[in-house]
Design a protein around this motif. Sequence first.
Motif, PDB file in Angstrom:
ATOM      1  N   ASN A 519     -29.644 -66.108  25.168  1.00  0.00           N
ATOM      2  CA  ASN A 519     -30.556 -65.971  26.299  1.00  0.00           C
ATOM      3  C   ASN A 519     -30.423 -67.116  27.302  1.00  0.00           C
ATOM      4  O   ASN A 519     -31.322 -67.381  28.079  1.00  0.00           O
ATOM      5  CB  ASN A 519     -32.002 -65.899  25.801  1.00  0.00           C
ATOM      6  CG  ASN A 519     -32.398 -67.130  25.007  1.00  0.00           C
ATOM      7  OD1 ASN A 519     -31.573 -68.003  24.775  1.00  0.00           O
ATOM      8  ND2 ASN A 519     -33.653 -67.200  24.591  1.00  0.00           N
ATOM      9  N   LEU A 520     -29.279 -67.836  27.248  1.00  0.00           N
ATOM     10  CA  LEU A 520     -29.054 -68.901  28.228  1.00  0.00           C
ATOM     11  C   LEU A 520     -28.978 -68.290  29.626  1.00  0.00           C
ATOM     12  O   LEU A 520     -28.407 -67.224  29.831  1.00  0.00           O
ATOM     13  CB  LEU A 520     -27.746 -69.637  27.938  1.00  0.00           C
ATOM     14  CG  LEU A 520     -27.668 -70.383  26.597  1.00  0.00           C
ATOM     15  CD1 LEU A 520     -26.284 -70.991  26.451  1.00  0.00           C
ATOM     16  CD2 LEU A 520     -28.721 -71.457  26.528  1.00  0.00           C
ATOM     17  N   ILE A 521     -29.548 -68.986  30.580  1.00  0.00           N
ATOM     18  CA  ILE A 521     -29.496 -68.503  31.962  1.00  0.00           C
ATOM     19  C   ILE A 521     -28.259 -69.097  32.607  1.00  0.00           C
ATOM     20  O   ILE A 521     -28.136 -70.310  32.743  1.00  0.00           O
ATOM     21  CB  ILE A 521     -30.768 -68.906  32.727  1.00  0.00           C
ATOM     22  CG1 ILE A 521     -31.996 -68.319  32.037  1.00  0.00           C
ATOM     23  CG2 ILE A 521     -30.690 -68.459  34.169  1.00  0.00           C
ATOM     24  CD1 ILE A 521     -33.305 -68.764  32.643  1.00  0.00           C
ATOM     25  N   VAL A 522     -27.339 -68.238  32.976  1.00  0.00           N
ATOM     26  CA  VAL A 522     -26.080 -68.674  33.558  1.00  0.00           C
ATOM     27  C   VAL A 522     -25.914 -67.999  34.904  1.00  0.00           C
ATOM     28  O   VAL A 522     -26.053 -66.782  35.018  1.00  0.00           O
ATOM     29  CB  VAL A 522     -24.884 -68.316  32.646  1.00  0.00           C
ATOM     30  CG1 VAL A 522     -23.582 -68.729  33.303  1.00  0.00           C
ATOM     31  CG2 VAL A 522     -25.034 -68.986  31.289  1.00  0.00           C
ATOM     32  N   GLY A 523     -25.635 -68.774  35.929  1.00  0.00           N
ATOM     33  CA  GLY A 523     -25.423 -68.192  37.239  1.00  0.00           C
ATOM     34  C   GLY A 523     -25.935 -69.109  38.328  1.00  0.00           C
ATOM     35  O   GLY A 523     -26.382 -70.230  38.070  1.00  0.00           O
ATOM     36  N   PRO A 524     -25.893 -68.662  39.587  1.00  0.00           N
ATOM     37  CA  PRO A 524     -26.325 -69.493  40.715  1.00  0.00           C
ATOM     38  C   PRO A 524     -27.763 -69.966  40.541  1.00  0.00           C
ATOM     39  O   PRO A 524     -28.659 -69.187  40.220  1.00  0.00           O
ATOM     40  CB  PRO A 524     -26.191 -68.537  41.914  1.00  0.00           C
ATOM     41  CG  PRO A 524     -25.176 -67.524  41.473  1.00  0.00           C
ATOM     42  CD  PRO A 524     -25.381 -67.366  40.008  1.00  0.00           C
ATOM     43  N   GLY A 525     -27.979 -71.279  40.721  1.00  0.00           N
ATOM     44  CA  GLY A 525     -29.321 -71.836  40.616  1.00  0.00           C
ATOM     45  C   GLY A 525     -29.759 -72.150  39.203  1.00  0.00           C
ATOM     46  O   GLY A 525     -30.836 -72.708  38.991  1.00  0.00           O
ATOM     47  N   ALA A 526     -28.945 -71.804  38.191  1.00  0.00           N
ATOM     48  CA  ALA A 526     -29.306 -72.054  36.796  1.00  0.00           C
ATOM     49  C   ALA A 526     -28.689 -73.371  36.325  1.00  0.00           C
ATOM     50  O   ALA A 526     -28.073 -74.105  37.092  1.00  0.00           O
ATOM     51  CB  ALA A 526     -28.844 -70.893  35.924  1.00  0.00           C
ATOM     52  N   LEU A 527     -28.854 -73.676  35.035  1.00  0.00           N
ATOM     53  CA  LEU A 527     -28.328 -74.925  34.496  1.00  0.00           C
ATOM     54  C   LEU A 527     -26.809 -74.958  34.515  1.00  0.00           C
ATOM     55  O   LEU A 527     -26.202 -76.007  34.663  1.00  0.00           O
ATOM     56  CB  LEU A 527     -28.846 -75.137  33.069  1.00  0.00           C
ATOM     57  CG  LEU A 527     -30.337 -75.430  32.941  1.00  0.00           C
ATOM     58  CD1 LEU A 527     -30.722 -75.574  31.493  1.00  0.00           C
ATOM     59  CD2 LEU A 527     -30.703 -76.697  33.712  1.00  0.00           C
ATOM     60  N   SER A 528     -26.178 -73.795  34.307  1.00  0.00           N
ATOM     61  CA  SER A 528     -24.718 -73.724  34.383  1.00  0.00           C
ATOM     62  C   SER A 528     -24.323 -72.551  35.262  1.00  0.00           C
ATOM     63  O   SER A 528     -25.068 -71.580  35.397  1.00  0.00           O
ATOM     64  CB  SER A 528     -24.104 -73.570  32.986  1.00  0.00           C
ATOM     65  OG  SER A 528     -24.505 -72.357  32.391  1.00  0.00           O
ATOM     66  N   ASP A 529     -23.151 -72.655  35.856  1.00  0.00           N
ATOM     67  CA  ASP A 529     -22.710 -71.631  36.803  1.00  0.00           C
ATOM     68  C   ASP A 529     -21.822 -70.578  36.161  1.00  0.00           C
ATOM     69  O   ASP A 529     -21.611 -69.518  36.731  1.00  0.00           O
ATOM     70  CB  ASP A 529     -21.952 -72.302  37.952  1.00  0.00           C
ATOM     71  CG  ASP A 529     -22.823 -73.324  38.666  1.00  0.00           C
ATOM     72  OD1 ASP A 529     -23.649 -72.911  39.488  1.00  0.00           O
ATOM     73  OD2 ASP A 529     -22.700 -74.528  38.371  1.00  0.00           O
ATOM     74  N   ALA A 530     -21.285 -70.884  34.965  1.00  0.00           N
ATOM     75  CA  ALA A 530     -20.416 -69.927  34.270  1.00  0.00           C
ATOM     76  C   ALA A 530     -20.401 -70.279  32.788  1.00  0.00           C
ATOM     77  O   ALA A 530     -20.757 -71.390  32.391  1.00  0.00           O
ATOM     78  CB  ALA A 530     -19.000 -69.955  34.852  1.00  0.00           C
ATOM     79  N   PHE A 531     -19.990 -69.302  31.982  1.00  0.00           N
ATOM     80  CA  PHE A 531     -19.898 -69.509  30.536  1.00  0.00           C
ATOM     81  C   PHE A 531     -18.503 -69.115  30.068  1.00  0.00           C
ATOM     82  O   PHE A 531     -17.967 -68.091  30.478  1.00  0.00           O
ATOM     83  CB  PHE A 531     -20.949 -68.675  29.799  1.00  0.00           C
ATOM     84  CG  PHE A 531     -20.923 -68.864  28.310  1.00  0.00           C
ATOM     85  CD1 PHE A 531     -21.548 -69.952  27.726  1.00  0.00           C
ATOM     86  CD2 PHE A 531     -20.256 -67.967  27.491  1.00  0.00           C
ATOM     87  CE1 PHE A 531     -21.525 -70.145  26.354  1.00  0.00           C
ATOM     88  CE2 PHE A 531     -20.219 -68.143  26.119  1.00  0.00           C
ATOM     89  CZ  PHE A 531     -20.860 -69.237  25.551  1.00  0.00           C
ATOM     90  N   SER A 543      -9.059 -68.744  35.306  1.00  0.00           N
ATOM     91  CA  SER A 543      -9.799 -67.790  36.149  1.00  0.00           C
ATOM     92  C   SER A 543     -11.280 -68.152  36.223  1.00  0.00           C
ATOM     93  O   SER A 543     -11.922 -67.965  37.266  1.00  0.00           O
ATOM     94  CB  SER A 543      -9.622 -66.365  35.626  1.00  0.00           C
ATOM     95  OG  SER A 543     -10.170 -66.224  34.325  1.00  0.00           O
ATOM     96  N   THR A 544     -11.834 -68.686  35.134  1.00  0.00           N
ATOM     97  CA  THR A 544     -13.240 -69.088  35.144  1.00  0.00           C
ATOM     98  C   THR A 544     -13.472 -70.260  36.093  1.00  0.00           C
ATOM     99  O   THR A 544     -14.461 -70.280  36.841  1.00  0.00           O
ATOM    100  CB  THR A 544     -13.701 -69.473  33.722  1.00  0.00           C
ATOM    101  OG1 THR A 544     -13.515 -68.363  32.850  1.00  0.00           O
ATOM    102  CG2 THR A 544     -15.165 -69.874  33.715  1.00  0.00           C
ATOM    103  N   LEU A 548     -15.309 -70.362  40.554  1.00  0.00           N
ATOM    104  CA  LEU A 548     -16.419 -71.185  41.043  1.00  0.00           C
ATOM    105  C   LEU A 548     -16.092 -71.928  42.330  1.00  0.00           C
ATOM    106  O   LEU A 548     -17.010 -72.336  43.052  1.00  0.00           O
ATOM    107  CB  LEU A 548     -16.826 -72.200  39.965  1.00  0.00           C
ATOM    108  CG  LEU A 548     -17.382 -71.643  38.656  1.00  0.00           C
ATOM    109  CD1 LEU A 548     -17.755 -72.776  37.716  1.00  0.00           C
ATOM    110  CD2 LEU A 548     -18.591 -70.755  38.916  1.00  0.00           C
ATOM    111  N   VAL A 549     -14.820 -72.124  42.614  1.00  0.00           N
ATOM    112  CA  VAL A 549     -14.445 -72.945  43.776  1.00  0.00           C
ATOM    113  C   VAL A 549     -13.836 -72.132  44.908  1.00  0.00           C
ATOM    114  O   VAL A 549     -13.575 -72.677  45.981  1.00  0.00           O
ATOM    115  CB  VAL A 549     -13.454 -74.063  43.353  1.00  0.00           C
ATOM    116  CG1 VAL A 549     -14.136 -75.013  42.386  1.00  0.00           C
ATOM    117  CG2 VAL A 549     -12.198 -73.483  42.730  1.00  0.00           C
TER     118      VAL A 549
END
Length: 550
Positions: A519-531, A543-544, A548-549
């Motif tokens: 249930n980790l929140i991943v995405g724009p505005g969250a603690l991480s931007d990708a998993f 690719s990951t 992001l860049v």
Amino acid sequence: MKKPSKKSELKSRECLEAAYNRVVEENKRLRELVNLQEFRIQSGIDSHLITADIFQTIVNSTEDGIMIEDEEGTVIFANGGFVKMLGYDSSGEVIGRKWTDFFSYHTERKTGAGLETVECMLTRKDSTKMPVIVTNSAYYKSGDYTGVLTFIKDIRNRKDLEEKELRLTQRASHIQKMEALVTLASGIVHDFNNTIGVIRGFAETGICKSRGGNNVDSDLKSIIEATRMAESLVSQLLDFSRSENTERHPCNINDVVEDICEIVERTFPPEISIRSSLAGGSLSCMADKHQILQMLLNICINARDAMPGGGELIIESNVVSLKGTGSNAPEELTGGTYALIRIQDTGEGIPEDVRARVFEPFFTTKPAGKGSGLGLAQAYGTVRGHGGSIRIHSVEGTGTTVEIYLPVQPETGDNEKMPKGKKIKAASAAHGLTLLAIDDNRLMLSLVKNIASLNGINLYTAGNAETGLRMARERANEIDVVIVDQRLSGTSGLDLCRELKKLDSNIKIVLFSGNEPGNLIVGPGALSDAFLKKPFTADKFISTITALVE
């Protein structure tokens, strides 16, 4: 003064006597009426003769709450039961307030005929909440809406029982899951040790070959293939260690059937031959894949136990169209398209007196210690929870067939396949980037370093959170992306992500781990931007990062 005549005196006397007789008769009638009313009150046969005091006593003696409000929603009556529910000392603290002060639902009152029943929360004097069932009935006077009569029932005991039942169900599910896990692990441990042996063996021979200047490509390819096998084994174990939370997504039933066939082929004794047949195309269902896998494994375990001397296990998938109730369709299903999973064994079969009880929790014919009797009960709950049906056909001595119907969903397409040229584009976009990798696993950092050097990426590494945070602060203007392991010694990756975001809210962070993100929140505005899930390929890593860049 003139004396009255004898004639007039006689007339007066007659009138007085008549009046006296009438008074006597009226008194007699009144006494009869009084006696009758006293009898009616004592026997309770005439409700209209019950006094207001008696009615008040009856209303206040019930533990259920009774409330009356006027046409403006103001409380004009509250019985003792309602006052006690609210935690007040007297009805005077309740009367005169709005009904919305006490109840959690604020819908408009229905002024039409009939009853309205709502389950909601009652707000008590101390601001605590109490679950109640509210029944409202509008009342009228001379045809005009006058207000609402409300009955309130405390359902805390019922809620407590429901919570206890839920805990028992979850415990039963856990027991059943552990039974399946024991069976699964016994086969996986064997294969996992084989896989580790293969990886180590090819690594050693590869080193020897390289020292002699020989080509080691074949050894490296064998190692890669072995790691894929190990990844598959770990994935199967993770599938059975999920939390009880249901997560339903579009799921190809054919993939699930293939997975279960792979599991039973690996874990079941060689005396049982496994045969499978899959429907053509994709059978997409909205389902929790982990629940379906667990259910199918338990059914297969039952089939295995029914064939102690060996036999054949057939697992099939099909698509069927039902036009509603009919001679061949399960009566609980409506018309539509369904995925049909059929599991058939050539075992001992189920006696007639047992068949009617196979879905009962804790019912088992196995010896003590050989099973909890939860497998089929859990299967029934899982299938019905997915809007499907499960049926069992069995004749003692000739085997058993279990049929599972799951509603098919329209295909959503496969968006996970990488288009041609995507890998080349990703690799070129990564060239010249600067990364910071934070992981306390030395070998993982070495792998990231190899991938970075092969793709023209500048890399800084840190073996703990403290060093990583310091480097992120010192080289903030250089670093494009920070890669953080979810589990770090002394802290968690999420805590480190918070600290990094405090340094720079726009910093790009990739969280990677051997576990699912859950249930980790991943995405724009969250603690991480990708998993990024371990193990990962070099292409997936690149690719990951570049996503992001770009």
